[in-house]
Design a protein around this motif. Structure first.
Motif, PDB file in Angstrom:
ATOM      1  N   TRP A   6       0.846  -1.200   0.000  1.00 14.25           N
ATOM      2  CA  TRP A   6       0.000   0.000   0.000  1.00 14.25           C
ATOM      3  C   TRP A   6       0.879   1.246   0.000  1.00 14.25           C
ATOM      4  N   SER A  26       2.869   9.392   9.508  1.00 13.81           N
ATOM      5  CA  SER A  26       2.507   8.809   8.223  1.00 13.81           C
ATOM      6  C   SER A  26       1.872   7.449   8.444  1.00 13.81           C
ATOM      7  N   VAL A  42      -5.639   5.839  14.016  1.00 12.30           N
ATOM      8  CA  VAL A  42      -4.274   5.815  14.550  1.00 12.30           C
ATOM      9  C   VAL A  42      -3.929   7.109  15.289  1.00 12.30           C
ATOM     10  N   TYR A  43      -4.348   8.260  14.745  1.00 13.79           N
ATOM     11  CA  TYR A  43      -3.851   9.530  15.289  1.00 13.79           C
ATOM     12  C   TYR A  43      -4.894  10.336  16.070  1.00 13.79           C
ATOM     13  N   ARG A  45      -7.279   8.760  18.426  1.00 18.75           N
ATOM     14  CA  ARG A  45      -8.007   7.877  19.340  1.00 18.75           C
ATOM     15  C   ARG A  45      -8.422   8.586  20.620  1.00 18.75           C
ATOM     16  N   ARG A  46      -7.752   9.716  20.928  1.00 15.62           N
ATOM     17  CA  ARG A  46      -8.108  10.462  22.142  1.00 15.62           C
ATOM     18  C   ARG A  46      -8.583  11.876  21.785  1.00 15.62           C
TER      19      ARG A  46
ATOM     20  N   GLN B  76      -5.336  -2.023  21.378  1.00  9.85           N
ATOM     21  CA  GLN B  76      -5.428  -1.174  20.190  1.00  9.85           C
ATOM     22  C   GLN B  76      -4.317  -0.123  20.196  1.00  9.85           C
ATOM     23  N   ASP B  77      -4.021   0.423  21.370  1.00 13.51           N
ATOM     24  CA  ASP B  77      -2.903   1.366  21.480  1.00 13.51           C
ATOM     25  C   ASP B  77      -1.595   0.721  21.022  1.00 13.51           C
ATOM     26  N   GLY B  80      -1.252   0.816  17.419  1.00 12.14           N
ATOM     27  CA  GLY B  80      -0.896   2.168  16.976  1.00 12.14           C
ATOM     28  C   GLY B  80       0.579   2.457  17.217  1.00 12.14           C
ATOM     29  N   HIS B  81       1.096   2.020  18.362  1.00 14.25           N
ATOM     30  CA  HIS B  81       2.496   2.279  18.685  1.00 14.25           C
ATOM     31  C   HIS B  81       3.417   1.558  17.698  1.00 14.25           C
ATOM     32  N   LEU B  83       2.681   0.967  14.684  1.00 16.45           N
ATOM     33  CA  LEU B  83       2.607   1.715  13.428  1.00 16.45           C
ATOM     34  C   LEU B  83       3.467   2.982  13.465  1.00 16.45           C
ATOM     35  N   TYR B  84       3.411   3.753  14.559  1.00 17.05           N
ATOM     36  CA  TYR B  84       4.266   4.956  14.631  1.00 17.05           C
ATOM     37  C   TYR B  84       5.724   4.567  14.421  1.00 17.05           C
ATOM     38  N   SER B  87       6.620   3.503  10.916  1.00 19.97           N
ATOM     39  CA  SER B  87       6.711   4.730  10.117  1.00 19.97           C
ATOM     40  C   SER B  87       8.057   5.414  10.338  1.00 19.97           C
ATOM     41  N   ARG B 156       4.344  10.527  21.709  1.00 19.11           N
ATOM     42  CA  ARG B 156       2.965  10.024  21.565  1.00 19.11           C
ATOM     43  C   ARG B 156       2.776   8.746  22.371  1.00 19.11           C
ATOM     44  N   GLU B 160       0.251   8.036  25.647  1.00 18.20           N
ATOM     45  CA  GLU B 160      -0.828   7.056  25.606  1.00 18.20           C
ATOM     46  C   GLU B 160      -0.631   5.944  26.629  1.00 18.20           C
ATOM     47  N   PHE B 163      -1.846   5.396  30.880  1.00 20.15           N
ATOM     48  CA  PHE B 163      -2.965   4.665  31.499  1.00 20.15           C
ATOM     49  C   PHE B 163      -2.696   3.164  31.575  1.00 20.15           C
ATOM     50  N   HIS B 164      -1.789   2.659  30.727  1.00 20.20           N
ATOM     51  CA  HIS B 164      -1.553   1.213  30.687  1.00 20.20           C
ATOM     52  C   HIS B 164      -1.044   0.685  32.020  1.00 20.20           C
ATOM     53  N   LYS B 292      -0.536 -12.225   8.934  1.00 19.35           N
ATOM     54  CA  LYS B 292      -0.160 -11.549   7.685  1.00 19.35           C
ATOM     55  C   LYS B 292      -0.680 -12.327   6.480  1.00 19.35           C
ATOM     56  N   ARG B 299      -5.758  -7.000   1.786  1.00 14.74           N
ATOM     57  CA  ARG B 299      -4.891  -5.919   1.300  1.00 14.74           C
ATOM     58  C   ARG B 299      -4.901  -5.870  -0.226  1.00 14.74           C
TER      59      ARG B 299
END
Lengths: 95, 315
Positions: A6, A26, A42-43, A45-46, B76-77, B80-81, B83-84, B87, B156, B160, B163-164, B292, B299
């Motif tokens: 992607w 990104s 993702v960005y 959530r809060r 879920q957090d 996201g982590h 993914l950051y 990236s 970030r 987040e 709270f964990h 995957k 995908r």
């Protein structure tokens, strides 16, 4: 195996009315609409945003970091563009 | 490139670091700095993603709706982590798919803690309290890391994650104040996760091969042993407060150093787990590979749809 990764998107978020969109990071998504939805998950959530822009990363044209000194040099000698360059006597107000 | 100009680039780079000026993706950087960051950030990303598995194990069996919603939000957090962080590796020119394949083929490491099984609900408490607690100790100084995108991702993540750890401690506290069987469950989880949590900080300073260079580059701000000590000092009184006992008969407060002293860590166990022989290594990697592979058609379908639509627009 998937044949194609992607594309990458840059994400910009306006955190509240009155502020400009700001780059936050990104992500990858198959198209712009999914990029916006993924960016929400993702960005924001809060509740960090009320508006999202996504830009395909390969559409960003950036200045050259290696040429930064020369590129920004013209501004360095022009201190008279700042208000602090000017001497104003004490007692003058509203200026 | 002629050697003298390379030396100049290198000294400019180091002086930026020394002056606390962040390095950004397009800036010149030594190849070793780039490779060290790709290795560290991708291991960190893998840890976030693999770290979803031990907790995901308990989502359907959370004791009530509140606990379930909280655990879902936490897992879920972690996604996201991950993914950051992936990236951030891409800003260094790394290929995300390649990094993920490296994990799946056993060429990349992730935090050894996630190779331990989660046997009871109390483990959700122990993980939040100890594992996230240890991760936060590690990550707070990374917010000041010399590489801009990594530092920003960490800001970030730390925001987040606050709270964990609290939700984990709350679970432990509830169990410790519950029936004798519940208290025993909490103590058992502490017994099993205490030593692996201490191992999360990595090898002793004397044997840590990356520490010196990483500190010079300000990727790391504290040594493994410093952070581990900080964690022990913070956590032992927390256990005492809720009536649980840290599973180390030799733990003692040293009034001169103002630190707790502990028994030595079983480094043989650490290296066994790091090198693939922990209780759940194979299961964790197999679960990631399966996820995957099973997602490939989704995908591909999304990509095919996007291509079809853009073809319609251009016609």
């Amino acid at each position: 195996m998937s044949d194609q990764e992607w594309p990458l998107w840059e994400v910009f978020i306006r955190s509240k009315q009155g502020l400009s969109h700001k780059h936050v990071g990104s992500l990858r998504a198959s198209d712009a609409q999914l990029a916006v939805e993924n960016a929400r998950d993702v960005y924001t959530r809060r509740s960090e945003g009320i508006s999202i822009w996504v830009v395909a990363s390969n559409n960003v044209f950036a200045s050259d970091a290696a040429e930064a000194d020369a590129f920004y040099d013209p501004a360095n000698s022009k201190v008279y563009r700042h208000p602090t360059f000017y001497d104003i006597p004490d007692g003058i107000s509203h200026m | 490139m002629i050697p003298s100009s390379h030396a100049l680039l290198e000294s400019n780079f180091q002086s930026k670091i020394d002056n606390e000026i962040k390095i950004e993706p397009k800036d010149w950087m030594p190849d070793d700095y780039r490779q060290t960051l790709i290795r560290q950030i991708s291991q960190h990303a893998h840890s976030e993603i693999v770290g979803m598995l031990p907790e995901g194990n308990w989502i359907t069996r959370a004791p009530n709706l509140r606990r379930k919603a909280v655990l879902l939000a936490k897992v879920q957090d972690e996604a996201g982590h991950g993914l950051y962080l992936y990236s951030a590796t891409e800003t260094l020119g790394a290929d995300r798919e390649q990094l993920i394949d490296d994990l799946h083929e056993g060429r990349a490491k992730y935090s050894s803690i996630f190779n331990y099984p989660t046997l009871s609900w109390a483990d959700m408490g122990a993980i939040g309290w100890l594992v996230d607690g240890a991760a936060i100790m590690n990550q707070v100084p990374l917010c000041r890391c010399s590489y801009g995108p990594y530092a920003r991702a960490m800001v970030r993540v730390c925001k987040e994650e606050s709270f964990h750890q609290r939700q984990g401690f709350e679970i432990m506290m509830s169990l410790a104040n519950g029936s004798p069987a519940q208290k025993e469950m909490a103590q058992d989880a502490l017994n099993r996760f205490w030593w692996p949590a201490l191992m999360m900080f990595g090898p002793n300073d004397a044997t840590s091969k990356h520490t010196a260079q990483s500190m010079k580059w300000k990727i790391k701000r504290h040594t493994n042993d410093e952070l581990r000590q900080q964690f022990v000092d913070a956590t032992v009184p927390q256990a005492e407060l809720i009536g649980l006992t840290v599973p180390d008969p030799n733990i003692v407060w040293n009034d001169e150093t103002k630190h707790y002293e502990t028994s030595p860590i079983n480094w043989d166990e650490f290296w066994q787990v790091v090198n693939g022989n922990g209780p759940c290594n194979k299961e964790r990697v197999a679960a990631r590979k399966e996820a995957k592979e099973n997602g490939t058609w989704v995908r591909d379908a999304a990509m095919a749809y996007a291509k079809k639509r853009s073809a319609l627009v251009t016609e």
